[in-house]
Motif scaffolding. Structure first.
Motif, PDB file in Angstrom:
ATOM      1  N   ILE A 160      43.471  35.419  56.227  1.00 34.77           N
ATOM      2  CA  ILE A 160      42.938  35.760  54.904  1.00 34.77           C
ATOM      3  C   ILE A 160      42.468  34.497  54.201  1.00 34.77           C
ATOM      4  O   ILE A 160      43.153  33.478  54.224  1.00 34.77           O
ATOM      5  CB  ILE A 160      44.007  36.480  54.057  1.00 34.77           C
ATOM      6  CG1 ILE A 160      44.437  37.765  54.755  1.00 34.77           C
ATOM      7  CG2 ILE A 160      43.498  36.762  52.656  1.00 34.77           C
ATOM      8  CD1 ILE A 160      45.653  38.421  54.139  1.00 34.77           C
ATOM      9  N   GLY A 161      41.319  34.571  53.563  1.00 35.36           N
ATOM     10  CA  GLY A 161      40.809  33.454  52.779  1.00 35.36           C
ATOM     11  C   GLY A 161      39.302  33.497  52.695  1.00 35.36           C
ATOM     12  O   GLY A 161      38.637  34.093  53.546  1.00 35.36           O
ATOM     13  N   GLU A 162      38.773  32.879  51.649  1.00 33.46           N
ATOM     14  CA  GLU A 162      37.326  32.837  51.427  1.00 33.46           C
ATOM     15  C   GLU A 162      36.806  31.428  51.646  1.00 33.46           C
ATOM     16  O   GLU A 162      37.438  30.457  51.229  1.00 33.46           O
ATOM     17  CB  GLU A 162      36.999  33.266  49.994  1.00 33.46           C
ATOM     18  CG  GLU A 162      37.422  34.672  49.650  1.00 33.46           C
ATOM     19  CD  GLU A 162      37.167  34.966  48.189  1.00 33.46           C
ATOM     20  OE1 GLU A 162      35.987  35.142  47.820  1.00 33.46           O
ATOM     21  OE2 GLU A 162      38.144  34.987  47.419  1.00 33.46           O
ATOM     22  N   LEU A 163      35.647  31.327  52.287  1.00 26.60           N
ATOM     23  CA  LEU A 163      35.025  30.041  52.567  1.00 26.60           C
ATOM     24  C   LEU A 163      33.818  29.807  51.675  1.00 26.60           C
ATOM     25  O   LEU A 163      33.058  30.730  51.378  1.00 26.60           O
ATOM     26  CB  LEU A 163      34.573  29.980  54.032  1.00 26.60           C
ATOM     27  CG  LEU A 163      35.642  30.198  55.098  1.00 26.60           C
ATOM     28  CD1 LEU A 163      35.010  30.260  56.472  1.00 26.60           C
ATOM     29  CD2 LEU A 163      36.678  29.103  55.025  1.00 26.60           C
ATOM     30  N   ASN A 164      33.649  28.542  51.290  1.00 24.06           N
ATOM     31  CA  ASN A 164      32.470  28.098  50.548  1.00 24.06           C
ATOM     32  C   ASN A 164      32.138  28.951  49.333  1.00 24.06           C
ATOM     33  O   ASN A 164      31.010  29.396  49.154  1.00 24.06           O
ATOM     34  CB  ASN A 164      31.277  27.954  51.490  1.00 24.06           C
ATOM     35  CG  ASN A 164      31.465  26.756  52.399  1.00 24.06           C
ATOM     36  OD1 ASN A 164      31.914  25.693  51.950  1.00 24.06           O
ATOM     37  ND2 ASN A 164      31.169  26.915  53.662  1.00 24.06           N
ATOM     38  N   VAL A 165      33.154  29.148  48.506  1.00 21.08           N
ATOM     39  CA  VAL A 165      32.985  29.801  47.206  1.00 21.08           C
ATOM     40  C   VAL A 165      33.290  28.767  46.128  1.00 21.08           C
ATOM     41  O   VAL A 165      34.014  27.804  46.363  1.00 21.08           O
ATOM     42  CB  VAL A 165      33.918  31.026  47.051  1.00 21.08           C
ATOM     43  CG1 VAL A 165      33.560  32.113  48.056  1.00 21.08           C
ATOM     44  CG2 VAL A 165      35.382  30.635  47.186  1.00 21.08           C
ATOM     45  N   ALA A 166      32.712  28.944  44.941  1.00 20.19           N
ATOM     46  CA  ALA A 166      33.029  28.052  43.827  1.00 20.19           C
ATOM     47  C   ALA A 166      34.498  28.244  43.449  1.00 20.19           C
ATOM     48  O   ALA A 166      34.983  29.376  43.373  1.00 20.19           O
ATOM     49  CB  ALA A 166      32.122  28.345  42.640  1.00 20.19           C
ATOM     50  N   LEU A 167      35.186  27.137  43.238  1.00 19.13           N
ATOM     51  CA  LEU A 167      36.594  27.158  42.841  1.00 19.13           C
ATOM     52  C   LEU A 167      36.714  26.557  41.452  1.00 19.13           C
ATOM     53  O   LEU A 167      35.916  25.698  41.077  1.00 19.13           O
ATOM     54  CB  LEU A 167      37.443  26.334  43.810  1.00 19.13           C
ATOM     55  CG  LEU A 167      37.367  26.669  45.296  1.00 19.13           C
ATOM     56  CD1 LEU A 167      38.214  25.697  46.099  1.00 19.13           C
ATOM     57  CD2 LEU A 167      37.806  28.102  45.540  1.00 19.13           C
TER      58      LEU A 167
END
Length: 169
Positions: free
Chosen positions: A133-140
């Motif tokens: 689980i996890g999101e890549l290359n998103v604004a944090l």
């Protein structure tokens, strides 16, 4: 001892007209600490957003990271580590400049021996559960700063800076 390639204080002074974000040093009483042997590091931002699951962190740090820094939003969880010595060794092997984790690390004595920049909120011996689980290359966003993939990050023992443009050539 080798002199660092830059000092964040000097970068701010040398670029007074550049829009540079400065990470707030205290987040509800939590401070980023340096755990790696490399005390100053910079590079293009790559991001992972995950909570108590370091699957994506491990995957990303096993890819080419030359001139890059991985920024991980772990939701400030203090219950498990999102990186330890084995993942850090993989990052070093793949030429990552550093990793900044809004969460915890483990194996801190081993991390201190690796020529990798590592900033995190704390250390804990508990490993994470890997569920993919996890999101890549998103604004944090944390610490009053937005981390956009493709922007640039600069970190040392003085703090962490983010800029849309490269400050070092």
């Amino acid at each position: 001892m080798t002199k660092p390639a830059f000092v964040t204080c000097d970068l701010l002074d040398d670029h007074p007209t550049t829009a540079i974000q400065v990470l707030t040093p205290s987040l509800d009483g939590r401070f980023f600490q340096s755990y790696g042997a490399r005390k100053s590091f910079y590079g293009e931002i790559v991001t992972v957003k995950c909570f108590e699951d370091n699957s994506r962190v491990k995957e990303v740090l096993a890819t080419d990271g030359q001139n890059k820094v991985l920024v991980v939003d772990g939701g400030a969880s203090m219950r498990c580590a999102l990186m330890g010595d084995m993942i850090a060794e993989s990052a070093l092997k793949h030429q990552w400049s550093g990793v900044i984790i809004y969460g915890c690390v483990r194996d801190v004595d081993a991390l201190a021996e690796l020529d990798l920049g590592v900033h995190a909120l704390a250390a804990i011996p508990q490993k994470s559960n890997r569920q993919g689980i996890g999101e890549l290359n998103v604004a944090l966003r944390f610490g009053g700063v937005t981390f956009n993939p493709g922007h640039y990050i600069y970190a040392d023992n003085n703090g962490i800076l983010v800029s849309a443009e490269a400050l070092l050539k």
